[in-house]
Design a protein around this motif. Sequence first.
Motif, PDB file in Angstrom:
ATOM      1  N   PRO A 112      49.232  72.454   3.600  1.00 31.12           N
ATOM      2  CA  PRO A 112      49.310  71.583   4.706  1.00 31.12           C
ATOM      3  C   PRO A 112      48.867  72.181   5.988  1.00 31.12           C
ATOM      4  O   PRO A 112      49.028  73.600   6.049  1.00 31.12           O
ATOM      5  CB  PRO A 112      50.712  71.189   5.138  1.00 31.12           C
ATOM      6  N   SER A 113      48.030  71.578   6.819  1.00 30.07           N
ATOM      7  CA  SER A 113      47.642  72.167   8.262  1.00 30.07           C
ATOM      8  C   SER A 113      48.801  72.551   8.890  1.00 30.07           C
ATOM      9  O   SER A 113      49.747  71.769   8.787  1.00 30.07           O
ATOM     10  CB  SER A 113      46.357  71.434   8.703  1.00 30.07           C
TER      11      SER A 113
ATOM     12  N   ARG B  14      48.892  71.321  11.800  1.00 31.89           N
ATOM     13  CA  ARG B  14      48.977  70.176  12.685  1.00 31.89           C
ATOM     14  C   ARG B  14      49.860  69.217  11.903  1.00 31.89           C
ATOM     15  O   ARG B  14      50.765  68.413  12.336  1.00 31.89           O
ATOM     16  CB  ARG B  14      47.812  69.525  13.105  1.00 31.89           C
ATOM     17  N   SER B  15      49.565  69.209  10.705  1.00 32.89           N
ATOM     18  CA  SER B  15      50.525  68.212   9.767  1.00 32.89           C
ATOM     19  C   SER B  15      52.060  68.862   9.621  1.00 32.89           C
ATOM     20  O   SER B  15      52.843  68.032   9.460  1.00 32.89           O
ATOM     21  CB  SER B  15      49.881  68.211   8.281  1.00 32.89           C
ATOM     22  N   ILE B  16      52.140  70.004   9.455  1.00 27.55           N
ATOM     23  CA  ILE B  16      53.283  70.559   9.612  1.00 27.55           C
ATOM     24  C   ILE B  16      54.242  70.266  10.819  1.00 27.55           C
ATOM     25  O   ILE B  16      55.501  69.960  10.679  1.00 27.55           O
ATOM     26  CB  ILE B  16      53.527  72.187   9.523  1.00 27.55           C
ATOM     27  N   GLN B  17      53.485  70.237  11.915  1.00 27.25           N
ATOM     28  CA  GLN B  17      54.290  69.947  13.269  1.00 27.25           C
ATOM     29  C   GLN B  17      54.350  68.323  13.210  1.00 27.25           C
ATOM     30  O   GLN B  17      55.575  67.903  13.670  1.00 27.25           O
ATOM     31  CB  GLN B  17      53.527  70.069  14.336  1.00 27.25           C
ATOM     32  N   ALA B  18      53.580  67.465  12.635  1.00 23.96           N
ATOM     33  CA  ALA B  18      53.726  66.209  12.565  1.00 23.96           C
ATOM     34  C   ALA B  18      54.823  65.937  11.655  1.00 23.96           C
ATOM     35  O   ALA B  18      55.781  65.125  11.900  1.00 23.96           O
ATOM     36  CB  ALA B  18      52.528  65.359  12.207  1.00 23.96           C
ATOM     37  N   TRP B  19      54.972  66.665  10.732  1.00 19.44           N
ATOM     38  CA  TRP B  19      56.233  66.322   9.794  1.00 19.44           C
ATOM     39  C   TRP B  19      57.576  66.816  10.442  1.00 19.44           C
ATOM     40  O   TRP B  19      58.537  65.960  10.279  1.00 19.44           O
ATOM     41  CB  TRP B  19      56.156  67.391   8.529  1.00 19.44           C
TER      42      TRP B  19
ATOM     43  N   GLU C 102      58.160  66.589  13.713  1.00 17.73           N
ATOM     44  CA  GLU C 102      58.278  65.532  14.511  1.00 17.73           C
ATOM     45  C   GLU C 102      59.266  64.274  13.901  1.00 17.73           C
ATOM     46  O   GLU C 102      59.792  63.436  14.553  1.00 17.73           O
ATOM     47  CB  GLU C 102      57.106  65.171  15.441  1.00 17.73           C
TER      48      GLU C 102
ATOM     49  N   THR D 190      47.909  74.597  15.876  1.00 20.32           N
ATOM     50  CA  THR D 190      47.820  73.266  15.453  1.00 20.32           C
ATOM     51  C   THR D 190      46.426  72.523  16.238  1.00 20.32           C
ATOM     52  O   THR D 190      46.287  71.444  16.098  1.00 20.32           O
ATOM     53  CB  THR D 190      48.810  72.464  16.277  1.00 20.32           C
TER      54      THR D 190
END
Length: 222
Positions: A30-31, A33-38, A40, A182
């Motif tokens: 996972p990128s 940004r996708s880790i941060q979105a997860w 959130e 991110t």
Amino acid sequence: MSRMLRDRRIVLVLCCVAVVCAAALLTPLPSPRSIQAWAEGAGPYFPVMFFLAHTLITIAPVPRTVFTVASGLLFGPVVGLAVAVIASTLSASAAFLLVRAAGRERVAPYLTHPAVRIVDERLRRRGWLAVGALRLIAFAPFSVVNYSCALSSIRFWPYLGATVVGILPGTAATVVLADALTGGTHPVMVGVSIICIAGGMLGLLIDQRWKPVEPIPVAARD
């Protein structure tokens, strides 16, 4: 026969390592940004659980850098910085109080890290100023500084204040740089990170050049 069995085990281990490496290379990661979105979308309790884990685990001799980077990556520069600084401060406070409650005689034999002697010497000569400098320089592990301070004569509140001031520049820089992965970091935050790094370097320079005045012996005064 034993040699053949040993060779087979070596080949088996190498095959397992090759399979793991191939899986790591072929599995899409996972990128940031996708880790941060997860994070959130993980709910309001996730930051609290991460905060508690950060605070409790780093009381032990566990590197806090992993948690600092994760704070910036998961929660962004503002929340991530608050989580990292407050959790680190509470962890340092808990380690200090626990070691001091246990007593020097019980804890000192377990402190065999090479940096302990250097930390003790700086604390003896510079007091709470040494705590801030040691946090800025970060040449010694976070836990080693906590334990060594608890075994010294420094009082708790000066230790706590110097800890907050000392960890702030490096922690802020690490959190902001982790969030920058991110791709959504504001340029102002990158500037803040650069300023924090510069502040840490300045603290290192001052610490290296500053020579405390040695106290005059009583006999010499007479």
